[in-house]
Design an enzyme around this catalytic site. Structure first.
Site, PDB file in Angstrom:
ATOM      1  N   LYS A 115      -8.874  47.130  32.312  1.00  6.78           N
ATOM      2  CA  LYS A 115      -8.750  47.192  30.561  1.00  6.78           C
ATOM      3  C   LYS A 115      -7.214  48.037  29.818  1.00  6.78           C
ATOM      4  CE  LYS A 115     -13.439  45.549  29.807  1.00  6.78           C
ATOM      5  NZ  LYS A 115     -12.938  44.157  29.662  1.00  6.78           N
TER       6      LYS A 115
ATOM      7  N   CYS B 289     -19.434  37.403  26.526  1.00  7.66           N
ATOM      8  CA  CYS B 289     -20.219  38.617  26.062  1.00  7.66           C
ATOM      9  C   CYS B 289     -21.283  39.500  25.406  1.00  7.66           C
ATOM     10  CB  CYS B 289     -20.201  39.518  27.532  1.00  7.66           C
ATOM     11  SG  CYS B 289     -19.643  38.750  28.661  1.00  7.66           S
TER      12      CYS B 289
ATOM     13  N   GLN C 102     -13.407  49.224  25.392  1.00  9.06           N
ATOM     14  CA  GLN C 102     -12.225  48.732  24.537  1.00  9.06           C
ATOM     15  C   GLN C 102     -11.860  49.788  23.515  1.00  9.06           C
ATOM     16  OE1 GLN C 102     -10.773  45.386  25.150  1.00  9.06           O
ATOM     17  NE2 GLN C 102     -13.196  44.255  25.962  1.00  9.06           N
TER      18      GLN C 102
ATOM     19  N   HIS D 243     -21.773  44.658  23.337  1.00 11.48           N
ATOM     20  CA  HIS D 243     -22.046  43.973  25.314  1.00 11.48           C
ATOM     21  C   HIS D 243     -22.668  43.772  26.097  1.00 11.48           C
ATOM     22  CE1 HIS D 243     -20.084  43.201  28.519  1.00 11.48           C
ATOM     23  NE2 HIS D 243     -19.365  42.503  28.550  1.00 11.48           N
TER      24      HIS D 243
ATOM     25  N   ASP E 264     -19.448  53.911  25.241  1.00 16.88           N
ATOM     26  CA  ASP E 264     -19.036  52.230  25.630  1.00 16.88           C
ATOM     27  C   ASP E 264     -17.426  52.548  25.456  1.00 16.88           C
ATOM     28  OD1 ASP E 264     -18.323  49.899  26.559  1.00 16.88           O
ATOM     29  OD2 ASP E 264     -19.854  48.668  26.725  1.00 16.88           O
TER      30      ASP E 264
END
Ligand code: C6P
Length: 416
Positions: free
Chosen positions: A236, A374, A213, A133, A210
């Protein structure tokens, strides 16, 4: 009914009950029931989160770490209690390792500024993957530009999987950090993070993951992952916006200078000099997002009450069903076919621009995301400007897939 059947029934995922916890589904969109397939962009909030934030705002609000009065003490206890809840969720060793941020983006920027920049020099390298991302690209580009370091990007294959051997070959004595997604937001690919961490650590290279997600689809155990930094966003995982978390290994955080100065991150200030606060407050300058942290803790509590593993299994079933159903549609191409995926389904349809698709679906009450997500380097790899992306959360069920498919048929009628 036998005990086994009863037990089986108890274990069965009750998506209707989960859905009833989310008041947003009581409204209609464009005169239709809401089919929300954009949780990867931002998930909806259950009543438990809304109530926790409301309770704080109604009964507890005051600034934290600053007052001897009762409200400040209670707000501080709630805020620090939220930190402990996050620690448990991530299985971090200590709350010193849990820093509240505005989200994943700010967490990565913190590491880029306070960890990477002071260590980088000309000729040094940071290794990323093609799946990142922008939030896990741009902060490293900025750090590289300021220090003379270089970014090296590990390639992916046609399925959207990391080419692991080529990734490994990028790790050299010049590598100062590996920064990689745990799960790709554009394709859903689950990256082989255990292998990535092992390969990097074998060469003494720290790793940032990261987890924006990944966390919504089963949580994360930072000790099991063995990573040095882990970032995620509250919104999220069914929590509020404007709150997120950076986990950092305590020894590394201790060595890092603060990246923002202000109130709460100091022990003493004079014009001659300042001494910084202990972890984790050294990295939390200014009045924090107190209600956001409390809402995040409530979201984690909620997710835990359903069971992250149960949510994950349910979403995997939805992903498999939706993938099979969509592949029947003429001209539809699934983008991202990795063997291991989180509940994210990117696709294109011949002759229909993803933005037009998104608009038609919206008329049918179906919310998906369209665009580059993104993640422009991913789009570029597939030779696309944009995809349509359906992403699933704990409240989705098979009806949502039926509505998605029906709305896609409608799009075919319009553009056919
Ligand atoms: N992805 C999506 O629709 P923030 O905005 O800081 O909460 O999260 C940034 C971010 C970082 N990493 C990954 C893997 C992400 O998916 C995101 C946010 C959203 O895919 C909004 S662009």
């Amino acid at each position: 009914m036998t005990a086994t059947a009863l037990a089986g029934r108890a274990r069965r995922y009750d998506s209707a009950r989960v859905r009833a916890d989310f008041p947003i589904f009581e409204r209609q969109v464009n005169g239709r029931p809401l089919t929300y397939l954009d949780s990867a962009a931002s998930a909806q909030r259950p009543r438990a989160v809304i109530a926790a934030v409301d309770h704080y705002e109604t009964h507890l609000h005051a600034n934290v770490h600053r007052g001897v009065h009762a409200l400040s003490q209670e707000a501080t206890a709630a805020y620090e209690g939220a930190r402990e809840r996050v620690r448990r969720f991530l299985n971090a060793r200590s709350t010193k390792e849990i820093i509240f941020t505005r989200g994943t983006t700010e967490a990565i920027n913190l590491v880029a500024n306070a960890f990477a920049r002071p260590r980088l020099g000309s000729g040094d390298e940071i290794v990323l993957t093609r799946l990142e991302h922008h939030a896990n690209i741009v902060p490293w580009q900025m750090a590289a530009a300021a220090t003379g370091a270089t970014l090296r990007v590990a390639p992916i294959d046609e399925r959207g999987e990391l080419r692991f051997d080529e990734f490994s070959a990028l790790l050299t004595p010049r590598t100062r950090l590996v920064a990689t997604a745990h799960v790709s937001n554009a394709l859903g690919t689950v990256l082989p993070v255990a292998r990535i961490v092992a390969a990097a650590h074998a060469r003494g290279i720290p790793v940032l993951l990261d987890g924006a997600q990944a966390v919504p689809h089963g949580g994360a155990d930072v000790q099991a992952l063995g990573c040095d930094f882990y970032a995620f966003s509250g919104h999220k995982i069914y929590g509020p916006t404007g709150i997120g978390v950076l986990y950092g290994r305590e020894a590394l955080l201790r060595e890092m200078p603060p990246w923002q100065g202000g109130g709460d991150m100091i022990l003493s200030v004079s014009f001659e000099g300042t001494t910084y606060n202990d972890l984790p407050w050294k990295f939390e300058a200014g009045t924090p997002n107190i209600s956001g942290a409390i809402g995040l803790a409530a979201a984690i509590e909620y997710l835990d009450s359903i069971g992250p593993a149960a949510v994950r299994a349910h979403e995997q079933q939805l992903l498999a069903t939706a993938t099979a159903a969509l592949q029947q549609l003429p001209g539809l191409r699934v983008i991202g076919t990795a063997a291991e995926k989180a509940a994210v389904l990117s696709f294109t349809i011949d002759g229909i621009h993803p933005h037009d698709l998104g608009t038609i679906l919206d008329h049918e009450g179906v919310a998906i995301r369209t665009g580059h997500h993104c993640a422009m380097p991913v789009m570029d790899f597939f030779g696309l400007a944009a995809t349509a992306r359906a992403s699933f959360g704990c409240y989705n069920d098979l009806t949502d897939i039926d509505r998605l498919v029906a709305a896609l048929h409608k799009a075919h009628e319009v553009f056919g």
